[in-house]
Write a protein that holds these residues in place. Structure first.
Motif, PDB file in Angstrom:
ATOM      1  N   ILE A 227       5.264 -10.753  -3.966  1.00 53.45           N
ATOM      2  CA  ILE A 227       4.139  -9.872  -3.302  1.00 53.45           C
ATOM      3  C   ILE A 227       5.121  -8.522  -2.334  1.00 53.45           C
ATOM      4  CG2 ILE A 227       3.461 -10.199  -1.210  1.00 53.45           C
ATOM      5  CD1 ILE A 227       0.838 -10.647  -3.051  1.00 53.45           C
ATOM      6  N   THR A 228       6.007  -9.179  -1.711  1.00 51.30           N
ATOM      7  CA  THR A 228       6.541  -8.236  -0.763  1.00 51.30           C
ATOM      8  C   THR A 228       7.657  -7.569  -1.169  1.00 51.30           C
ATOM      9  OG1 THR A 228       7.874  -9.334   0.784  1.00 51.30           O
ATOM     10  CG2 THR A 228       5.682  -9.074   1.436  1.00 51.30           C
ATOM     11  N   LEU A 245       1.093  -3.274  -5.307  1.00 54.58           N
ATOM     12  CA  LEU A 245       0.505  -2.412  -4.041  1.00 54.58           C
ATOM     13  C   LEU A 245       1.885  -2.487  -3.141  1.00 54.58           C
ATOM     14  CD1 LEU A 245      -1.813  -2.841  -2.566  1.00 54.58           C
ATOM     15  CD2 LEU A 245      -0.980  -4.974  -1.371  1.00 54.58           C
ATOM     16  N   ALA A 246       3.147  -3.235  -2.986  1.00 58.30           N
ATOM     17  CA  ALA A 246       4.223  -2.984  -2.098  1.00 58.30           C
ATOM     18  C   ALA A 246       4.438  -1.781  -2.734  1.00 58.30           C
ATOM     19  CB  ALA A 246       5.106  -3.826  -2.334  1.00 58.30           C
ATOM     20  N   ALA A 267      -4.665  -1.262   4.084  1.00 57.61           N
ATOM     21  CA  ALA A 267      -3.453  -2.470   4.549  1.00 57.61           C
ATOM     22  C   ALA A 267      -4.197  -3.278   5.408  1.00 57.61           C
ATOM     23  CB  ALA A 267      -3.152  -1.716   5.989  1.00 57.61           C
ATOM     24  N   SER A 270      -5.207  -5.599   2.423  1.00 54.24           N
ATOM     25  CA  SER A 270      -4.417  -6.179   0.895  1.00 54.24           C
ATOM     26  C   SER A 270      -3.486  -6.638   2.476  1.00 54.24           C
ATOM     27  CB  SER A 270      -3.766  -5.429   0.442  1.00 54.24           C
ATOM     28  OG  SER A 270      -3.468  -4.497   1.629  1.00 54.24           O
ATOM     29  N   GLY A 271      -3.081  -7.350   3.401  1.00 52.92           N
ATOM     30  CA  GLY A 271      -2.201  -7.635   4.457  1.00 52.92           C
ATOM     31  C   GLY A 271      -2.924  -8.924   5.059  1.00 52.92           C
ATOM     32  N   ILE A 274      -2.159 -11.818   2.632  1.00 53.46           N
ATOM     33  CA  ILE A 274      -1.162 -12.285   2.877  1.00 53.46           C
ATOM     34  C   ILE A 274      -0.945 -13.372   4.474  1.00 53.46           C
ATOM     35  CG2 ILE A 274       1.439 -12.231   1.972  1.00 53.46           C
ATOM     36  CD1 ILE A 274       0.404  -9.562   0.804  1.00 53.46           C
ATOM     37  N   THR A 275      -1.395 -12.953   5.571  1.00 51.07           N
ATOM     38  CA  THR A 275      -1.231 -13.143   6.633  1.00 51.07           C
ATOM     39  C   THR A 275      -1.139 -14.726   6.798  1.00 51.07           C
ATOM     40  OG1 THR A 275      -0.948 -10.585   7.411  1.00 51.07           O
ATOM     41  CG2 THR A 275      -0.845 -12.386   9.344  1.00 51.07           C
ATOM     42  N   PHE A 278       0.378 -16.696   5.149  1.00 53.24           N
ATOM     43  CA  PHE A 278       1.618 -17.278   5.622  1.00 53.24           C
ATOM     44  C   PHE A 278       1.178 -17.752   6.799  1.00 53.24           C
ATOM     45  CE2 PHE A 278       5.210 -16.630   8.400  1.00 53.24           C
ATOM     46  CZ  PHE A 278       6.810 -15.930   7.696  1.00 53.24           C
ATOM     47  N   LEU A 279       0.654 -18.060   8.213  1.00 50.27           N
ATOM     48  CA  LEU A 279       0.615 -18.650   8.823  1.00 50.27           C
ATOM     49  C   LEU A 279       0.080 -20.116   9.424  1.00 50.27           C
ATOM     50  CD1 LEU A 279      -1.225 -16.055  11.714  1.00 50.27           C
ATOM     51  CD2 LEU A 279       0.971 -16.478  11.467  1.00 50.27           C
ATOM     52  N   GLN A 282       3.334 -21.889   7.841  1.00 46.61           N
ATOM     53  CA  GLN A 282       4.264 -21.833   8.842  1.00 46.61           C
ATOM     54  C   GLN A 282       5.046 -22.728   8.742  1.00 46.61           C
ATOM     55  OE1 GLN A 282       4.545 -21.915  12.471  1.00 46.61           O
ATOM     56  NE2 GLN A 282       2.032 -21.160  13.081  1.00 46.61           N
TER      57      GLN A 282
END
Lengths: 296, 515
Positions: A227-228, A245-246, A267, A270-271, A274-275, A278-279, A282
């Protein structure tokens, strides 16, 4: 527990808390600022962290809804952000499913089977993974240009091309899964094979159900990775409606057309997912990150 | 199992046999199709692609058919993926580095020949006067040569439109009485220009003036070998395989050019041409500096924070940890663009704060030194959580009694860090730091999204910026501006490949991977 403690320990604890909080404030400044900017009026407004006249203008545009200003004029959304997000999610989902499937089967062979040049293949995979795709973009472009002449859904400007190109980067995932497989005792599979199961059945019905956690980690890593991904997608995708998006996000900040407020809302929108994703993951990710380097 | 001991029933054998037959047919069909593609690619001069497909298909057929290669069936798809999308592009790029492949030399020799052969001109030899007749919206044209009697032709009736249309001429004249006046012909000029009149003896006529149609002939016809002969002046043009252009006998090159192998020319150009060498060296030094400083800064910040978080007296570790790795969790393409906006010289928040606190407003994007500092600040922000995560894992393996012993001996936290933690952590960390160095060495996304390489290096003939890394420099040579010099870009890419390869091998040695 430390038995010997100097008297100054309380001051040092307080100093550490203070230092850490200051550092976190500094680190989070850009992120907080973007959230704040997404609620400000217009695209050039400056001001405090808490906007004086909060507005949903940019959020409405990011969600694709035309916004009516106070003077009655209607602003159209500059870019199809939700479509880009959907493109990204679609590409990333299919890629990471394929990556997961293929790297799991490979990892199984590397972990359980004996064959010629196993060590060489594993090591050279690690070496080749370090070569950046940016440098071979001309070749990758030519490859998909040629592919598109025979199969149009895999050509330039198709999502199929981006998905297919992502299959080049499986080495680290294979290493991660292989490491996990090796921690599982192979006696269960051997017992199944003695009872008449094929190797494939032992893999599917015995080993895979035992490795669900690592499969989830690899899936998430692959998802975030695709995705990134920026360089390959930026060369392979051309139309505004096809962008991920990237690739699309940077179009907000061209000097000629500087849409700072609209960018901020897009931002955050959409961010944020994903954030969070991830968290949430983690604690499992650390193992995956180091697997390629320090295992063994 | 008991069934295996018994002789197999007839029907089961039959099924097994037919399974094998189906499989064989499928493999044969796939192979046939693939071989057809290989031949087609070869015929199109796409030799690299033809070879790639051949290798893929041959290895696939062997692996999925031979009992000996059973284990390889599991690894084939991922290896093929890596082969097609990593190794093949790498080799292909190295190959391009030895050619003059670029926007001006894009096509193959055959295609360039076709281009020249499709060029036409209106020859003065075949000029025909014409008359246009109209009845009920339908038109007819009659052409004749005043100098050659008997050369009179006319068309069937047709209607004029916006499309190109081809009409056949017949010998003889039309029966219609009155031709249109020049005034009316002027009005119809655009439509008439779309007409192609085919003479019965061969040849095509096009409108060449308000009163005449003229024959259109190709500029070039084939001569011996690859030469082409210009019919207008009889001159011969021949391909120059050193420059990749067709050229006249006077040495004038004719566009478009074709791709030829130029040997080491691209590499020597990087070394000898001062307009390329200077920026290249400048960018190379900055790339090394950037990678080394990025690793250093992220290591210092990450290791210090990891040490703090490891401290038993500190509470709320979970909260701190989550907050501290937040920069890693936000997708890089978003946070880099956020920084691009925040660092904006005129309405960025960072200059706003700096201006209020210290009264300074640095020009982050136009001053090379400030741009470089900005890049390092952003990259440290992006990269320290990775080192933090790694160090937190490594610190847990250091036995706690080491620190107790040192405290007994009166050591402070700084002694602990420098004399115990660092020596124990650095060894397993080195391969990861090298990987991080290699990653930053090729950190294309950061540069391309943050500065795009600007501010530009003055006097460079290739697009080169003071903040460009070698990768983004290569990318710009290949894809930016009108130059699109793929050959030169590939040559520089090859140099980078060698450096990355060396780093990767060193890394492999140091990390002592056990298989």
């Amino acid at each position: 527990m430390a038995m010997v403690q100097p008297k100054s320990i309380r001051y040092r604890v307080w100093a550490s808390h203070l230092g850490l909080l200051c550092f976190i404030g500094l680190i989070l400044f850009p992120l907080l600022m973007v959230v704040s900017i997404s609620f400000r009026e217009g695209n050039f407004a400056t001001g405090s962290l808490f906007p004086d006249n909060p507005t949903l203008e940019h959020w409405s545009l990011a969600l694709g809804i035309p916004y009516t200003l106070e003077d009655g004029s209607v602003v159209q959304p500059p870019f199809p952000v939700l479509l880009w997000l959907w493109n990204s999610i679609k590409v990333a989902l299919i890629s990471s499913l394929l990556i997961l499937m293929l790297s799991t089967t490979s990892a199984y062979a590397f972990a359980r089977m004996r064959f010629a040049y196993k060590g060489v293949i594993l090591k050279s995979m690690l070496v080749f993974q370090m070569f950046p795709a940016v440098l071979s973009l001309v070749a990758i472009y030519a490859l998909f240009d040629e592919l598109g002449k025979h199969f149009s859904w895999l050509g330039i400007n198709s999502h199929g091309a981006v998905i297919l190109a992502s299959l080049g980067g499986m080495a680290l995932h294979i290493w991660t899964i292989k490491g996990y497989f090796e921690t599982i005792d192979s006696s269960l599979e051997e017992a199944a094979i003695v009872d008449g199961a094929t190797t494939w059945q032992a893999f599917i019905y015995i080993l895979l159900p035992l490795s669900v956690p690592i499969l989830a980690v690899v899936f998430i890593l692959a998802f975030i990775g695709t995705i990134t991904e920026y360089p390959i997608a930026s060369v392979l995708l051309l139309d505004v409606d096809h962008l991920t998006l990237a690739v699309g996000a940077q179009q907000y900040l061209y000097p000629q057309n500087y849409l700072w407020g609209d960018f901020a809302a897009a931002a955050v929108l959409s961010g944020f997912p994903i954030t969070l994703c991830f968290l949430y993951c983690q604690k499992w990710l650390v193992g995956g990150l180091t697997a390629g380097g320090v295992k063994g | 199992m008991s069934t295996q001991a018994l002789p197999m029933p007839q029907s089961q054998l039959h099924i097994l046999f037919s399974h094998r037959l189906v499989k064989l047919t499928a493999v044969l069909l796939v192979n046939l199709f693939a071989l057809y593609l290989v031949v087609a690619l070869y015929a199109q001069q796409q030799i690299a692609f033809a070879l790639l497909l051949l290798v893929l298909i041959a290895s696939a057929s062997y692996i999925f058919f031979s009992k000996k290669a059973y284990a390889h069936r599991y690894i084939y798809p991922s290896l093929a993926g890596m082969g097609i999308f990593v190794i093949f592009p790498l080799l292909y790029t190295v190959g391009i580095g030895f050619t003059n492949y670029s926007a001006s030399n894009l096509l193959s020799l055959e295609r360039v020949q076709e281009f020249h052969l499709s060029q036409t001109y209106v020859s003065s030899a075949g000029k025909y006067q014409f008359q246009l007749f109209e009845s009920n919206g339908q038109y007819r044209i009659q052409v004749y040569r005043p100098d050659v009697p008997g050369q009179q032709f006319s068309t069937e009736s047709f209607s004029l439109g916006d499309e190109v249309q081809s009409l056949t001429l017949y010998k003889g004249s039309t029966a219609l009485p009155e031709p249109l006046k020049i005034r009316q012909i002027i009005k119809l000029k655009a439509a008439l220009a779309k007409l192609r009149l085919n003479l019965p003896q061969g040849g095509e006529l096009r409108l060449s003036g308000l009163r005449q149609f003229a024959a259109v002939t190709p500029v070039y016809v084939r001569g011996d070998g690859n030469t082409l002969i210009n019919q207008q002046n009889g001159e011969q043009i021949r391909p120059n395989f050193d420059t990749g252009f067709y050229q006249t006998s006077a040495g004038e090159a004719l566009s478009p050019g074709f791709t030829v192998a130029v040997g080491w020319q691209n590499f020597t150009r990087v070394v000898t041409d001062p307009n390329i060498r200077e920026p290249f060296l400048q960018i190379f030094v900055w790339t090394l500096l950037f990678s080394a400083l990025s690793v250093l800064f992220t290591l210092v910040v990450g290791l210090l924070l990891a040490n703090l978080l490891q401290w038993e007296q500190l509470r709320g570790k979970g909260f701190y940890r989550t907050m501290l790795i937040l920069p890693y969790a936000v997708p890089a393409f978003i946070s880099i663009l956020v920084f691009k906006g925040l660092f904006n010289q005129n309405f960025g928040e960072i200059n706003l704060v700096l201006g209020q606190l210290f009264g300074i407003e640095p020009t982050w994007f136009s001053d090379p030194l400030m741009a470089k500092s900005m890049i390092l600040i952003v990259n440290t922000w992006l990269g320290y959580p990775y080192i933090l995560l790694l160090c937190m894992g490594l610190l847990q393996s250091i036995p706690g009694d080491l620190y107790e012993a040192s405290t007994m001996d009166g050591a402070g936290p700084v002694d602990n860090l420098l004399r115990i933690t660092l020596p124990l952590v650095i060894k397993p960390l080195v391969p990861l730091l090298i990987a991080s160095f290699a990653f930053n060495f090729n950190n294309f996304v950061l540069i391309s999204l943050l500065t795009g390489g600007s501010p530009d290096i003055i006097g460079a003939t290739t697009p080169a910026g003071t903040t460009d890394l070698l990768v983004s420099y290569t990318y710009r040579i290949a894809f930016q501006d009108s130059g699109q010099n793929f050959g030169l870009a590939a040559a520089i890419a090859t140099v980078i490949f060698l450096m990355v390869g060396a780093l990767a091998l060193i890394n492999l040695k140091l990390s002592k991977i056990k298989i």
